[in-house]
Design an enzyme around this catalytic site. Structure first.
Site, PDB file in Angstrom:
ATOM      1  N   GLU A 196      -5.789 -11.003  -1.116  1.00 15.20           N
ATOM      2  CA  GLU A 196      -6.577 -10.731   0.098  1.00 15.20           C
ATOM      3  C   GLU A 196      -8.080 -10.608  -0.204  1.00 15.20           C
ATOM      4  O   GLU A 196      -8.771  -9.781   0.338  1.00 15.20           O
ATOM      5  CB  GLU A 196      -6.119  -9.438   0.785  1.00 15.20           C
ATOM      6  N   GLU A 215       0.805  -1.221   0.000  1.00 13.70           N
ATOM      7  CA  GLU A 215       0.000   0.000   0.000  1.00 13.70           C
ATOM      8  C   GLU A 215       0.841   1.277   0.000  1.00 13.70           C
ATOM      9  O   GLU A 215       0.545   2.245   0.689  1.00 13.70           O
ATOM     10  CB  GLU A 215      -0.965  -0.058   1.210  1.00 13.70           C
ATOM     11  N   ASP A 240     -11.899 -10.459  -0.335  1.00 13.71           N
ATOM     12  CA  ASP A 240     -13.141 -10.623   0.416  1.00 13.71           C
ATOM     13  C   ASP A 240     -14.178  -9.740  -0.269  1.00 13.71           C
ATOM     14  O   ASP A 240     -13.841  -8.793  -0.981  1.00 13.71           O
ATOM     15  CB  ASP A 240     -13.015 -10.320   1.912  1.00 13.71           C
ATOM     16  N   HIS A 244      -9.990  -6.451  -2.109  1.00 19.68           N
ATOM     17  CA  HIS A 244     -11.040  -6.182  -1.106  1.00 19.68           C
ATOM     18  C   HIS A 244     -12.184  -5.514  -1.857  1.00 19.68           C
ATOM     19  O   HIS A 244     -12.017  -4.415  -2.398  1.00 19.68           O
ATOM     20  CB  HIS A 244     -10.511  -5.273   0.011  1.00 19.68           C
ATOM     21  N   ASN A 281       2.404  -5.609  -2.545  1.00 25.41           N
ATOM     22  CA  ASN A 281       1.005  -5.961  -2.303  1.00 25.41           C
ATOM     23  C   ASN A 281       0.165  -4.701  -2.111  1.00 25.41           C
ATOM     24  O   ASN A 281       0.513  -3.845  -1.287  1.00 25.41           O
ATOM     25  CB  ASN A 281       0.957  -6.824  -1.034  1.00 25.41           C
TER      26      ASN A 281
HETATM   27  O1  G3I Z   1      -3.596  -7.380  19.214  1.00 32.23           O
HETATM   28  C1  G3I Z   1      -4.269  -6.220  19.742  1.00 32.23           C
HETATM   29  C2  G3I Z   1      -4.844  -6.545  21.104  1.00 32.23           C
HETATM   30  O2  G3I Z   1      -3.778  -6.787  22.014  1.00 32.23           O
HETATM   31  C3  G3I Z   1      -5.695  -5.372  21.580  1.00 32.23           C
HETATM   32  O3  G3I Z   1      -6.297  -5.711  22.836  1.00 32.23           O
HETATM   33  C4  G3I Z   1      -6.776  -5.093  20.522  1.00 32.23           C
HETATM   34  C5  G3I Z   1      -7.696  -3.963  20.924  1.00 32.23           C
HETATM   35  O4  G3I Z   1      -7.067  -2.737  20.621  1.00 32.23           O
HETATM   36  O5  G3I Z   1      -6.142  -4.746  19.274  1.00 32.23           O
HETATM   37  C6  G3I Z   1      -5.400  -5.847  18.783  1.00 32.23           C
HETATM   38  O6  G3I Z   1      -4.783  -5.463  17.567  1.00 32.23           O
HETATM   39  C7  G3I Z   1      -5.705  -5.414  16.460  1.00 32.23           C
HETATM   40  C8  G3I Z   1      -5.144  -6.338  15.377  1.00 32.23           C
HETATM   41  O7  G3I Z   1      -5.940  -6.236  14.173  1.00 32.23           O
HETATM   42  C9  G3I Z   1      -5.132  -7.809  15.827  1.00 32.23           C
HETATM   43  O8  G3I Z   1      -6.452  -8.227  16.050  1.00 32.23           O
HETATM   44  C10 G3I Z   1      -5.725  -3.974  15.952  1.00 32.23           C
HETATM   45  O9  G3I Z   1      -6.372  -3.164  16.895  1.00 32.23           O
HETATM   46  C11 G3I Z   1      -6.493  -3.919  14.639  1.00 32.23           C
HETATM   47  O10 G3I Z   1      -6.388  -2.617  14.068  1.00 32.23           O
HETATM   48  C12 G3I Z   1      -5.876  -4.906  13.644  1.00 32.23           C
HETATM   49  O11 G3I Z   1      -6.656  -4.881  12.451  1.00 32.23           O
HETATM   50  C13 G3I Z   1      -6.002  -5.495  11.319  1.00 32.23           C
HETATM   51  C14 G3I Z   1      -5.865  -4.426  10.223  1.00 32.23           C
HETATM   52  O12 G3I Z   1      -5.212  -5.023   9.068  1.00 32.23           O
HETATM   53  C15 G3I Z   1      -5.047  -3.252  10.679  1.00 32.23           C
HETATM   54  O13 G3I Z   1      -5.177  -2.237   9.695  1.00 32.23           O
HETATM   55  C16 G3I Z   1      -6.862  -6.623  10.796  1.00 32.23           C
HETATM   56  O14 G3I Z   1      -6.943  -7.674  11.762  1.00 32.23           O
HETATM   57  C17 G3I Z   1      -6.257  -7.177   9.507  1.00 32.23           C
HETATM   58  O15 G3I Z   1      -7.128  -8.124   8.904  1.00 32.23           O
HETATM   59  C18 G3I Z   1      -6.029  -6.042   8.496  1.00 32.23           C
HETATM   60  O16 G3I Z   1      -5.357  -6.580   7.386  1.00 32.23           O
HETATM   61  C19 G3I Z   1      -4.943  -5.660   6.351  1.00 32.23           C
HETATM   62  C20 G3I Z   1      -3.677  -6.211   5.740  1.00 32.23           C
HETATM   63  O17 G3I Z   1      -2.697  -6.372   6.733  1.00 32.23           O
HETATM   64  C21 G3I Z   1      -3.181  -5.316   4.594  1.00 32.23           C
HETATM   65  N1  G3I Z   1      -4.241  -5.162   3.573  1.00 32.23           N
HETATM   66  C22 G3I Z   1      -5.500  -4.653   4.121  1.00 32.23           C
HETATM   67  C23 G3I Z   1      -6.006  -5.570   5.239  1.00 32.23           C
HETATM   68  C24 G3I Z   1      -7.336  -5.086   5.761  1.00 32.23           C
HETATM   69  O18 G3I Z   1      -7.175  -3.831   6.385  1.00 32.23           O
END
Ligand code: G3I
Length: 349
Positions: A260, A153, A262, A230, A194
């Site tokens: 990725e 990105e 969905d 996406h 990516n």
């Molecule tokens: O691990 C922490 C946890 O300790 C904490 O208690 C909780 C509450 O704040 O947050 C947890 O971290 C979260 C993490 O996912 C793991 O679950 C983050 O807040 C949350 O922002 C994060 O979201 C991820 C997102 O990327 C971040 O932008 C999504 O799971 C993930 O599916 C998403 O994936 C991205 C790819 O990496 C890149 N392409 C786009 C895709 C979708 O945004």
């Protein structure tokens, strides 16, 4: 080891109970015959706590991407302190089930730890931090992680290089440096750029093309492009344009991956929307199968039970191949039908 034994025993029991499709009918066995890998993003917490989810991944997919387990904030939460707990669990699960791993993501402007984003680093200090992060992580999994999303990105909606923490801190050459450092750490790994929103035609797609063409011209060891995909029913690229884009990237010597996918739906999802979702998955898989250099097709999550969509898009969801009860949806049946046809055709030739 314990997790592996539990999952394998449960999988055997379920097979014997007839609860699983015959091995020949799973996505991964059909994809193998069709000549591509079928993957998904793995939720490591769920792998550990949800045996049915773990069984589903092992049964249907032969490629796993680390959804969050290998991101900067998870792997190096404090400067110089590396935590591979989640990454090790994912790689060990994949190895126990003959699955390839795609490491995700070495250079990205999100999920960076505070010590990094709030630190005051010179350009050389920041470059040294990134180089050491890449070297430490990639070296650990040398020969065990087949590909890396080196960068993600980095192109903005207008097609220009996105201004990020990394571009500001190191300069626009941070991308070429990241690919070079990754290649130094694992010369055998397949290295990918990516991105989202540039899967078909358009300004951003041209920007991504120009970026990766420039990296190739500079001799950066980039081998593939991940087209994230996406989508929603109202916002999806045309499959014909995705094919054209894949072919022009192939002309640069680059492989492509739907990395990725969905397709988010308004909840509750109607039967008509689920059918339209299935058609979109089918069209994009067919686009990938039509281009020899498209080597893998991955969804961003296997089941609606563990999808990032509802948190980020309230009121939306039901984006994946399996529902919240881990049951196959029309999209799964559509994908399996396309893979089956492709596998049958491959066997005839
Ligand atoms: O691990 C922490 C946890 O300790 C904490 O208690 C909780 C509450 O704040 O947050 C947890 O971290 C979260 C993490 O996912 C793991 O679950 C983050 O807040 C949350 O922002 C994060 O979201 C991820 C997102 O990327 C971040 O932008 C999504 O799971 C993930 O599916 C998403 O994936 C991205 C790819 O990496 C890149 N392409 C786009 C895709 C979708 O945004």
């Amino acid at each position: 080891m314990f997790l592996r034994a539990v999952v394998m025993a449960a999988s055997l029991a379920a097979t014997l109970a007839g609860a699983l499709p015959a091995a020949a009918d799973t996505l991964r066995t059909l994809a193998e015959s069709a000549g591509i890998r079928i993957g998904t993003a793995a939720n490591v917490d769920a792998l550990d706590t949800d045996a049915a989810y773990a069984r589903l991944l092992a049964r249907e997919f032969d490629l796993l991407t680390a959804e969050n387990a290998m991101k900067f904030s998870v792997v190096q939460p404090e400067r110089g302190r590396f935590d591979f707990t989640q990454a090790d669990a994912l790689v060990e699960f994949a190895e126990a089930h003959a699955m390839q791993v795609n490491g995700h993501v070495l250079v990205w402007h999100q999920q960076l730890p505070d010590w990094l984003t709030q630190g005051q680093f010179s350009r050389d200090e920041l470059a040294a931090i990134l180089r050491e992060h890449i070297r430490t992580l990639v070296t650990r999994y040398r020969g065990r992680v087949a590909s890396w999303d080196v960068a993600a990105e980095a192109v903005d909606e207008d097609g220009r290089l996105r201004e990020t923490f990394w571009s500001r801190g190191i300069g626009p050459d941070y991308l070429a440096l990241a690919f070079r450092w990754t290649h130094e750490a694992d010369p055998q790994a397949h290295l990918r750029y990516n991105d989202y929103g540039g899967e078909g035609g358009g300004v951003k797609s041209d920007g991504i093309y120009d970026l990766v063409a420039g990296l190739r011209r500079k001799g950066a060891p980039i081998h593939g492009v991940g087209l994230q995909m996406h989508a929603s029913l109202k916002d999806a690229p045309r499959a014909s344009e995705v094919r054209i884009n894949m072919k022009r990237l192939a002309a640069l010597g680059l492989q492509t991956h739907i990395s990725e996918m969905d397709v988010m739906l308004s909840l509750p999802a109607s039967r008509a929307d689920l059918r339209a979702q299935a058609a979109l998955y089918r069209d994009m898989l067919q686009a990938c199968l039509a281009v020899p250099q498209c080597r893998s097709f991955s969804t961003w999550g296997a089941s609606d039970r563990y999808s990032w969509i509802p948190e980020f898009f309230p009121g939306r969801g039901a984006a994946l191949l399996f529902d919240t009860d881990l049951q196959p949806k029309p999209a799964y049946r559509g994908i399996r039908k396309v893979l089956g046809a492709s596998a049958a055709s491959a066997r005839r030739h």
